[in-house]
Motif scaffolding. Sequence first.
Motif, PDB file in Angstrom:
ATOM      1  N   PHE A  35       0.805  -1.223   0.000  1.00 37.86           N
ATOM      2  CA  PHE A  35       0.000   0.000   0.000  1.00 37.86           C
ATOM      3  C   PHE A  35       0.838   1.273   0.000  1.00 37.86           C
ATOM      4  N   MET A 115     -11.408  -4.271   4.695  1.00 37.66           N
ATOM      5  CA  MET A 115     -10.695  -5.541   4.521  1.00 37.66           C
ATOM      6  C   MET A 115     -11.738  -6.635   4.307  1.00 37.66           C
ATOM      7  N   GLN A 148      -7.431  -0.197  -5.631  1.00 39.20           N
ATOM      8  CA  GLN A 148      -6.538  -0.998  -4.788  1.00 39.20           C
ATOM      9  C   GLN A 148      -6.086  -0.303  -3.508  1.00 39.20           C
ATOM     10  N   GLU A 152      -8.360  -4.226   1.014  1.00 33.49           N
ATOM     11  CA  GLU A 152      -7.358  -5.257   1.323  1.00 33.49           C
ATOM     12  C   GLU A 152      -8.058  -6.587   1.537  1.00 33.49           C
ATOM     13  N   ARG A 193      -0.665  -9.186  -3.050  1.00 24.32           N
ATOM     14  CA  ARG A 193      -1.032  -8.118  -2.121  1.00 24.32           C
ATOM     15  C   ARG A 193      -1.728  -8.642  -0.859  1.00 24.32           C
ATOM     16  N   ASN A 345      -6.256   0.179   6.356  1.00 23.49           N
ATOM     17  CA  ASN A 345      -6.253  -1.273   6.340  1.00 23.49           C
ATOM     18  C   ASN A 345      -5.010  -1.789   7.065  1.00 23.49           C
ATOM     19  N   THR A 347      -2.374  -3.982   6.583  1.00 27.72           N
ATOM     20  CA  THR A 347      -1.041  -3.953   5.988  1.00 27.72           C
ATOM     21  C   THR A 347      -0.590  -2.515   5.759  1.00 27.72           C
ATOM     22  N   GLU A 348      -1.529  -1.673   5.367  1.00 31.65           N
ATOM     23  CA  GLU A 348      -1.235  -0.256   5.143  1.00 31.65           C
ATOM     24  C   GLU A 348      -0.701   0.386   6.428  1.00 31.65           C
TER      25      GLU A 348
END
Length: 493
Positions: A35, A115, A148, A152, A193, A345, A347-348
């Motif tokens: 991200f 998500m 995108q 997520e 991803r 999100n 991972t972000e």
Amino acid sequence: MITAIPSSFVASDFPAICNNEDVIQRAVQDDAPVFLPNNNLRIEEITSAFACALHMHQPTIPAGANGALICNLQNMFAHQGEGDNHNASVFAWCYSRMGDFIPQLVAQGSNPRIMLDYSGNLLWGLQQMQRHDILDNLKRITCDRQYQPYVEWLGTMWSHAVIPSTPIPDIKLHIQAWQSHFASIFGIDALKRVKGFSPPEMHLPNHPDTLYEYIKALKECGYRWLMVQEHSVERLDGSGLTQDQKYLPNCLVAMNSNGESISITALIKTQGSDTKLVAQMQPYHEAKGRSRQMLGNISVPSLVSQIADGENGGVMMNEFPRDYPLVWDQLKNNGRGSSGVVGLNGTEYLEMIEAAGVSPLDYPVVQAVQQHKVWNKVDSGDRSNLSTANVEQAITELKASDHQFHMDGASWTNSMSWVHGYENVLEPMNKLSAKFHEKYDPLLAKDPSITKRSDYQQALLYNLLVQTSCFRYWGQGTWTDYARELYRRGEAL
């Protein structure tokens, strides 16, 4: 009573759960930021953040024509007058609607986040039902580059198996099967991803050896982090998480009976499983009361993380589609919110704080709940005492002396057991797994391409299907009968 079909039957649209292991393994080891390159927020301007996930699942059951394998959603459509099956069309809309909400909000200038966690059973069921409308809507927000940054996907167990009672050799098979199936629908680039993992029922194993193998499998399959329920973990001294700790990344450590350790980043899902928390966007309102915290020498925003069933109950059907857009409109109108609150999100968030200088070594350390009692009894300070026999002896003694102690793991549904009273499902399930590995593990060791063979694929499918948690959720009756029929077909294969 289930009308059984010949054990050789497999649906013509067999799910893509294996046969491309090398391609998948190379893809998931891609460690590039997901991200960060397209992130449109500045971490120094964020006081706190919230992350919401939607969990979607429908089991595969042998209830179609002549006992064919079908999705329970299809069965609901076919029997609208039974139970709450009249909700079938609403459920189908719930599986699709984020593909409408996200583009609409982005077009309006909002900055939404979500998500998504869909079981492999459900993805296959949508394919079987030829619900291309739903799948195309999901592909739009997954594969179109303009969406995108906002969406997520989280990985999960393909057949919604609760991990503590899943045979250890099958844990990785479920994880890989989901990755393979997801890539077949959304593409390899989309799979690259997927870096966070959402376990069915938020169920975390606390047996040392099971937890170790689980985290090992996750890391081998390229996952960077795991979502866990706050009451399923403890600090190393056995105490619960501090109030502030729940809103930071934690380092979940697992040590097995031989003293081998492994760890993975954990984001903490707070509170219980009440869908109202997500339906009414409670994480946003909770985040407004949180502030920045220190991780090592770096100040970072607190993160309120929450997941709920995306379709179950009136709140998700009616209140979520009302309240979800309102939050993003409010944040847009406030210019990211009057208190510096934003949606992110998982991972972000991790990529942002690590880019700001935070090291995963700074994360607070936790372990699975009840493990402190085990290590105290074994005396883990002296690793020479560690062995499978000593750990099992400690567990046996603790079960006898402490009525609150168990090794069944912990989940968001701690009011029920996934083990007790389900011996008639668990015994066949474990037996089928043992037969599967006895037959195919030696063949795989000699020739990995055996996963291309239809007999392997069919046996793998039934082995995974028997482990679906639904067969141990609704009590004895039709659902346990489904499990026994799936076992019968798997055993015949």
